[in-house]
Design a protein around this motif. Sequence first.
Motif, PDB file in Angstrom:
ATOM      1  N   PRO A   1      28.097 -31.304 -14.965  1.00 45.17           N
ATOM      2  CA  PRO A   1      28.994 -30.726 -15.724  1.00 45.17           C
ATOM      3  C   PRO A   1      30.631 -30.808 -14.920  1.00 45.17           C
ATOM      4  O   PRO A   1      31.407 -30.968 -15.406  1.00 45.17           O
ATOM      5  CB  PRO A   1      28.685 -29.325 -15.560  1.00 45.17           C
TER       6      PRO A   1
ATOM      7  N   LEU B   1      28.782 -24.835 -22.800  1.00 40.93           N
ATOM      8  CA  LEU B   1      27.618 -25.000 -21.907  1.00 40.93           C
ATOM      9  C   LEU B   1      26.404 -23.371 -21.907  1.00 40.93           C
ATOM     10  O   LEU B   1      26.470 -22.700 -21.137  1.00 40.93           O
ATOM     11  CB  LEU B   1      27.298 -25.729 -20.981  1.00 40.93           C
TER      12      LEU B   1
ATOM     13  N   LEU C   1      24.759 -35.415 -19.545  1.00 35.61           N
ATOM     14  CA  LEU C   1      25.831 -35.128 -20.000  1.00 35.61           C
ATOM     15  C   LEU C   1      27.251 -36.102 -20.102  1.00 35.61           C
ATOM     16  O   LEU C   1      27.838 -36.102 -20.676  1.00 35.61           O
ATOM     17  CB  LEU C   1      26.447 -33.637 -19.801  1.00 35.61           C
TER      18      LEU C   1
END
Length: 421
Positions: free
Chosen positions: A260, A243, A229
């Motif tokens: 994340p 997500l 990411l």
Amino acid sequence: MTQDGERAVVEGDSEDRISYLPRNVLDRILELIPLQDAARTSILSKNWRYIWATLPNLVLDYRLCRTLILESESNFKEAVDDILLLHMGDIMKFVLDTSGARLSSYAVIDRWVLYVTRNGVKKLTLQVSNFDTYTLPSSIFNCSTLTKLTLFKCVFKPPNSFLGFQNLITLYLQWTTFLPTTTTSFCVIKAPRLAKLTLNSCHGTQYLNIVSPGLKSLYVRDNHYYLFLNCFINCKNLRVFELELDDMVNNPKHDEKSTPEKLLVNLPALEVLHLDSFFVELLSAQVPNGLSFTLNCLWHLSLGVDFGKMGQIFYALQLIKSSPNLSKLDIWVDFTSNNAEAVSKNLNTLACLERPLDKLKYVDINGFESSEAEMLFVKLLLSRTPSLLTMCIDQYTDIDIDIALELKRFHRASPRAKLFY
């Protein structure tokens, strides 16, 4: 009918009213029928002879392509060649879906793509094969008019001369593989106007580098490898972030920027966030002691939660507490357990939510299974949401009468709150 059997002419009956409709209406009528049928309208009259040939949108969908290919591959290629050869004017939208059949060569598709990209195409959709991947030709990367690009099972490898999609607004990529250029270690996508990006089950995200400071909506789903990411770390204007992960896969090579958690810290303008239970599990392991940031702009939060795991429930509550302007909350029950004593013990205390959720108005709980942990979670929310207007509890079967009565007896901090189940 007259007495001698002849048809009486009614006033206006001889008029061709359809032919004199506005041109945009005629275009829309022809777009709603298969392209082959639209071409046949050229024999109706002189007025209709060239209408289909100037349609701005050419849709060669799955049904049409499959029908032509089943007749013979050569007939299919000839038919598409004729459509493009006879077309007049710019092509605003081009859709090609040959996924239902194998082609002996993709060279002809390269030629068609070259043609439409030279004729002003703005919206391009390619779904070439269910069996192989299609390597994108350089003509796509050189097309400056694209505003929407939709690709399925393609290989995305920009040429060294690629300067970016200067006018691209929407990019949807599914089962797409990213490869770095021959001179760099990244697959760089420069799209200064890009607002919406979807990456569905794509490969090679470790090579991806998104240069799009204006990106507002991002949906990422991964089902094969650990998702990288870090390419979104500079998307400061992101408003919607979704997500989904089909399975937990460890990747020891990922760095901190790939998590994340690190990404969420860098999204100050985020308004809508959706995380499935796999990501909630991943985040709960990374942040066991709570969040170090606040999502001040977040108003809609959607979470998948395993109610058999205290870590997931705790992290869900942390996200809720860290969103002071949260107005809508969606909870998707991924799994639950009636034996989760530790979960029940922790949820049965108001310490889980020290401060009332003053802005929360709407709560939806989906896949409710009536476990003790879920019941206590509902009880906690009802007692700490003074602004709540509705809470909808949905489950696959009707809620047991005893469960319904217990839900009804729960204290509600909001006198206006309505409970639907």
